[in-house]
Design an enzyme around this catalytic site. Structure first.
Site, PDB file in Angstrom:
ATOM      1  N   ARG A  30       0.823  -1.226   0.000  1.00 47.25           N
ATOM      2  CA  ARG A  30       0.000   0.000   0.000  1.00 47.25           C
ATOM      3  C   ARG A  30       0.851   1.268   0.000  1.00 47.25           C
ATOM      4  O   ARG A  30       0.429   2.300   0.512  1.00 47.25           O
ATOM      5  CB  ARG A  30      -0.969   0.029   1.190  1.00 47.25           C
ATOM      6  CG  ARG A  30      -2.020  -1.072   1.173  1.00 47.25           C
ATOM      7  CD  ARG A  30      -3.015  -0.865   2.301  1.00 47.25           C
ATOM      8  NE  ARG A  30      -3.935  -2.002   2.415  1.00 47.25           N
ATOM      9  CZ  ARG A  30      -4.389  -2.488   3.559  1.00 47.25           C
ATOM     10  NH1 ARG A  30      -4.021  -1.936   4.703  1.00 47.25           N
ATOM     11  NH2 ARG A  30      -5.221  -3.511   3.570  1.00 47.25           N
ATOM     12  N   ARG A  34      -3.091   6.363   1.126  1.00 49.54           N
ATOM     13  CA  ARG A  34      -3.697   7.532   1.774  1.00 49.54           C
ATOM     14  C   ARG A  34      -2.800   8.241   2.774  1.00 49.54           C
ATOM     15  O   ARG A  34      -3.144   9.319   3.251  1.00 49.54           O
ATOM     16  CB  ARG A  34      -4.996   7.110   2.473  1.00 49.54           C
ATOM     17  CG  ARG A  34      -6.115   6.719   1.508  1.00 49.54           C
ATOM     18  CD  ARG A  34      -7.338   6.260   2.269  1.00 49.54           C
ATOM     19  NE  ARG A  34      -7.121   4.958   2.888  1.00 49.54           N
ATOM     20  CZ  ARG A  34      -7.938   4.412   3.786  1.00 49.54           C
ATOM     21  NH1 ARG A  34      -9.006   5.067   4.201  1.00 49.54           N
ATOM     22  NH2 ARG A  34      -7.679   3.221   4.292  1.00 49.54           N
ATOM     23  N   ARG A  43      -6.845  12.084  -5.196  1.00 55.23           N
ATOM     24  CA  ARG A  43      -8.048  11.306  -4.860  1.00 55.23           C
ATOM     25  C   ARG A  43      -9.265  12.211  -4.634  1.00 55.23           C
ATOM     26  O   ARG A  43     -10.408  11.792  -4.865  1.00 55.23           O
ATOM     27  CB  ARG A  43      -7.755  10.472  -3.612  1.00 55.23           C
ATOM     28  CG  ARG A  43      -8.873   9.586  -3.126  1.00 55.23           C
ATOM     29  CD  ARG A  43      -9.089   8.389  -4.031  1.00 55.23           C
ATOM     30  NE  ARG A  43     -10.060   7.493  -3.416  1.00 55.23           N
ATOM     31  CZ  ARG A  43     -11.369   7.649  -3.484  1.00 55.23           C
ATOM     32  NH1 ARG A  43     -11.889   8.675  -4.153  1.00 55.23           N
ATOM     33  NH2 ARG A  43     -12.188   6.779  -2.904  1.00 55.23           N
ATOM     34  N   ASP A  81      -6.537  -2.712  -7.551  1.00 54.94           N
ATOM     35  CA  ASP A  81      -7.209  -3.292  -6.391  1.00 54.94           C
ATOM     36  C   ASP A  81      -7.477  -4.757  -6.674  1.00 54.94           C
ATOM     37  O   ASP A  81      -7.714  -5.141  -7.824  1.00 54.94           O
ATOM     38  CB  ASP A  81      -8.527  -2.568  -6.110  1.00 54.94           C
ATOM     39  CG  ASP A  81      -9.094  -2.925  -4.741  1.00 54.94           C
ATOM     40  OD1 ASP A  81      -9.956  -3.832  -4.686  1.00 54.94           O
ATOM     41  OD2 ASP A  81      -8.672  -2.336  -3.740  1.00 54.94           O
ATOM     42  N   TYR A 157     -14.931 -12.017  -0.159  1.00 60.77           N
ATOM     43  CA  TYR A 157     -15.578 -10.739  -0.478  1.00 60.77           C
ATOM     44  C   TYR A 157     -16.829 -10.946  -1.317  1.00 60.77           C
ATOM     45  O   TYR A 157     -17.857 -10.290  -1.097  1.00 60.77           O
ATOM     46  CB  TYR A 157     -14.607  -9.827  -1.228  1.00 60.77           C
ATOM     47  CG  TYR A 157     -13.659  -9.065  -0.344  1.00 60.77           C
ATOM     48  CD1 TYR A 157     -14.110  -8.010   0.439  1.00 60.77           C
ATOM     49  CD2 TYR A 157     -12.304  -9.384  -0.297  1.00 60.77           C
ATOM     50  CE1 TYR A 157     -13.242  -7.291   1.248  1.00 60.77           C
ATOM     51  CE2 TYR A 157     -11.425  -8.673   0.507  1.00 60.77           C
ATOM     52  CZ  TYR A 157     -11.902  -7.627   1.281  1.00 60.77           C
ATOM     53  OH  TYR A 157     -11.042  -6.923   2.089  1.00 60.77           O
TER      54      TYR A 157
END
Length: 364
Positions: A30, A34, A43, A81, A157
């Site tokens: 990652r 963020r 973003r 992703d 998921y």
């Protein structure tokens, strides 16, 4: 395959092949994320999957940590992703802010809603284009990693409809519908095979399979339900590359939490590198895998909140842990899972600097 700029830093490729290196190569999961203000600035104007599907934007986010930490970081990983694979299978996935499937698979009959013959290259070609553009933009500074999710993690998921703490729905499938579950896991694996091969053709120099929920299965159930599909991916990717006369690239498996399975994974799964989380010591991991694979990991991401003294102390301890034990000395420094959003970018820079300082004698 396209001609790309000559590679200037092959440290991670050598380590992934099990070779001794002058220091441990380092990147973090990652790393395009963020915690970076430049990420958040971009973003703010684009939705998550819009970025994934726009090669120029995915390229930009991939390059951001490479620019910020130039000379300190040894690999880029394409911004994408794991849930693009369920999308390729025809499922709707929203990100608000976490992943949400409005119409999950509730019973095996729902599998009929999935696309029957997935043209992976058509469905996910935007990832390939982002990889090709990024390879050129990197100008050989560091290698580029491609990736996908592992079938068990994606299966979870697709059935849970998002993240879960109980895994009630997907485990109901495993125990109530074991054969249907295995069939779906294989179907997901086949899409992953084509996806990884496509990424390699587009320019990915390593690929990683993320089994984020591996630790949610008992050792028996991991061997029964996850391991076969992981083996299917590694064997399938290598076979398709060989058939196309394309050189193999190193393959990494990150089976988070499945530390009891490390010996079996190193022996049977068919990967060059095994990523480990922070819940096992490097020495114990080395003892489990022997000289069969290189290791990647494994500092607790939470250490990055502890200040420079703590980061340096823990990196030094990690590096010393990877020095000892039998087997290959190859080690790729990383966190034991992804970096979290509140980390100060300067503290990550210090992590990289400490890895350079303390891994030099552990890797050579």
């Amino acid at each position: 395959m396209a001609a790309f700029p000559a590679l200037k830093n092959d440290l991670i490729l050598r380590a992934a092949r099990g070779e001794e290196t002058e220091r441990a190569p380092v990147w973090v999961m990652r790393q395009a994320g963020r915690y970076l203000p430049e990420f958040m600035a971009l973003r703010a104007h684009h939705s998550f999957f819009e970025i994934c599907r726009t090669p120029a934007l995915a390229k930009e986010l991939t390059l951001q940590p490479i620019r910020r930490y130039s000379g300190l970081i040894d690999a880029a990983i394409i911004f994408s992703d794991i849930l693009v694979v369920p999308q390729a299978l025809g499922m709707e996935v929203q990100m608000n802010p976490g992943p949400h499937f409005p119409d999950p698979l509730n019973v095996p009959a729902d599998v009929a809603r999935l696309a029957q013959d997935v043209d992976v290259d058509a469905a996910l070609g935007y990832v390939y284009e982002a990889i090709t553009q990024t390879r050129h933009a990197l100008a050989g500074e560091v290698p580029l990693i491609g990736f996908c999710g592992a079938p068990w993690t994606l299966f979870s998921y697709m059935i849970e409809g998002g993240g879960t703490k109980t895994f009630q729905k997907c485990k109901t499938w495993l125990f109530k519908y074991p054969e249907e579950s295995k069939a779906l896991l294989d179907r997901i694996a086949d899409v992953c095979i084509d996806f990884l091969v496509g990424q390699i053709k587009a320019g990915a120099q390593l690929v990683q399979v993320f089994d984020s929920w591996a630790g949610e299965l008992s050792p028996h159930d991991f061997a029964e339900f996850s391991l076969p599909s992981l083996k299917r991916i590694s064997a399938g990717v290598r076979a398709k590359l060989a058939a196309a006369n394309i050189p193999a690239v190193p393959m990494t498996l990150f089976p988070k939490g499945a530390n009891l399975a490390l010996a079996s994974l190193a022996e049977n799964a068919g990967y060059d590198v095994i990523g480990i989380d922070w819940c096992i010591s490097p020495a114990d991991a080395r003892a489990a895998v022997g000289d069969k694979v290189a290791l990647q990991g494994n500092m607790d991401p939470g250490v990055l909140y502890g200040g420079r003294e703590a980061i340096e102390r823990e990196v030094k301890r990690m590096a010393e842990g990877f020095k000892g034990g039998k087997g290959t000395k190859a080690w790729i420094a990383n966190l034991g899972h992804g970096i979290t959003p509140g980390v100060n970018p300067d503290d990550l820079k210090w992590f990289f600097e400490c890895v350079h300082k303390y891994s030099a004698s552990s890797a050579a």
